[in-house]
Design a protein around this motif. Sequence first.
Motif, short mmCIF file in Angstrom:
data_model
loop_
_atom_site.label_atom_id
_atom_site.label_comp_id
_atom_site.label_asym_id
_atom_site.label_seq_id
_atom_site.Cartn_x
_atom_site.Cartn_y
_atom_site.Cartn_z
N ASP A 42 2.90 -7.59 -3.20
CA ASP A 42 3.68 -8.81 -3.38
C ASP A 42 4.21 -9.22 -2.02
O ASP A 42 5.09 -8.55 -1.46
N GLU A 67 -2.72 -4.07 -7.87
CA GLU A 67 -2.05 -2.78 -7.74
C GLU A 67 -0.60 -2.93 -7.29
O GLU A 67 0.09 -1.93 -7.05
N GLY A 68 -0.12 -4.19 -7.13
CA GLY A 68 1.29 -4.39 -6.87
C GLY A 68 1.67 -5.03 -5.55
O GLY A 68 2.86 -5.17 -5.25
N ASN A 86 6.00 -11.35 -8.26
CA ASN A 86 7.24 -11.92 -8.81
C ASN A 86 7.42 -13.34 -8.28
O ASN A 86 7.76 -13.53 -7.11
N THR A 109 6.56 7.54 -0.96
CA THR A 109 5.75 7.61 -2.17
C THR A 109 6.61 7.82 -3.41
O THR A 109 6.22 7.43 -4.51
N THR A 110 7.79 8.43 -3.24
CA THR A 110 8.74 8.61 -4.33
C THR A 110 10.01 7.83 -4.00
O THR A 110 10.85 8.30 -3.23
N PRO A 111 10.17 6.62 -4.55
CA PRO A 111 11.34 5.80 -4.20
C PRO A 111 12.64 6.48 -4.60
O PRO A 111 12.73 7.13 -5.65
N PRO A 129 12.60 -0.14 -5.44
CA PRO A 129 12.08 0.62 -6.58
C PRO A 129 10.61 0.97 -6.47
O PRO A 129 10.13 1.83 -7.21
N GLU A 130 9.85 0.32 -5.58
CA GLU A 130 8.41 0.57 -5.50
C GLU A 130 8.08 1.45 -4.29
O GLU A 130 8.76 1.39 -3.26
N PRO A 131 7.04 2.27 -4.41
CA PRO A 131 6.55 2.99 -3.23
C PRO A 131 6.04 2.02 -2.18
O PRO A 131 5.71 0.87 -2.49
N GLY A 132 5.98 2.46 -0.95
CA GLY A 132 5.47 1.58 0.10
C GLY A 132 5.79 2.11 1.48
O GLY A 132 6.44 3.15 1.63
#
Length: 375
Positions: free
Chosen positions: A225, A222-223, A243, A340-342, A350-353
């Motif tokens: 990293d 689900e991302g 990545n 939740t909205t970058p 660029p990713e939510p977190g």
Amino acid sequence: MSSLHSKCQRAPPEQGHTLQAPPKPGGVPLHVPEPCVPPRLRPAPGSEDAQAAPAWLPLAPGTPLHLQYLLEPLHPTVHTQRGATATLPCVLRALPRNYRVKWSKVEPANYGESIIIITNGLFHKNYGPLSPRVRLRHSHRYDASLTISNVALEDEGRYRCQLVNGLEDESISLTLHLEGVVFPYQPSNGRYKFNYHEAKRACEQQDSRLATYQQLYKAWTEGLDWCNAGWILDGTVHYPIINSREPCGGRLLLPGVRTYGARDKQKDRFDAFCFTSALQGSQVYFIRGHLNFKEAAQACRNQGAALAKVGQLYSAWKFSQLDRCDGGWLADGSVRYPITTPRQRCGGLPEPGVRSFGFPSKEMRTYGSYCFVGK
């Protein structure tokens, strides 16, 4: 003809219906008789060793032949949430004489099983830490399903329902799955400070527990990293890479969950990968202000709440879509904010977190507070 086949009775097809096998490619359907089920899988009424199963307990399609008394579950995975009530199905198709049903939980951390409950159909006895929260559903005399109330994080995992019947023991396995989120965690004094036991305790202090390998792997898909290696529940150490890059094993290695394998639980030191889940009836909210750590804690207490723990903030971000561009104090002394909205002005990633400012001085009057209120 053998005695088995001589006793096998095949029911005729329904009127107007022809039993067929799937056609081979380019071929025509083959007419085949209804499969014969050995009598031992359907005990006859009045048999010495079993009471007949009711008509509404047919053999499930694909039932393994070794299951003489237990029905194969239609859905081997039961999905639930923390704080809910979940039932793991275990139904008998017949009741042998002098039988027992034993429920146990498979424990990956110590490669063993913990007994939960044993019943003979009339009486039962509960065992272990789950004892106050488990019962047998017992909706009918063939029902040995296990019901767990107020599901907790540590309840997730694999369970076994075993029929103990002399030499004919048999069992089915079911998985209790909590929807949750995995997050990396390290203390205020930097990375790679936890031995296994300290990592386990640190996750528990943040309203979470050490993740299983399955949970970490799902988070990677689900991302997730993360370049720092961390302990998981079974005592192994891993880090998930999306990545590939030089500081994280090099660019030539493919993405994946990299592993250090099993490590010394006392001597070796790493970070932790924690797992948490939504808690029914709870809420995390933000109080704006320029507060130091003590003032932030008091602001939450003034509203009947407490400073949120890291796991609670991650849960609110994941399941309640909490989105704030404001850094706020948490109970461990760290400052974080959920996105939740970058967007460019909220960290620029660029990713939510859940973003982190680390562990600033607790005297700084720069941040607000994230408060948690439970049911």
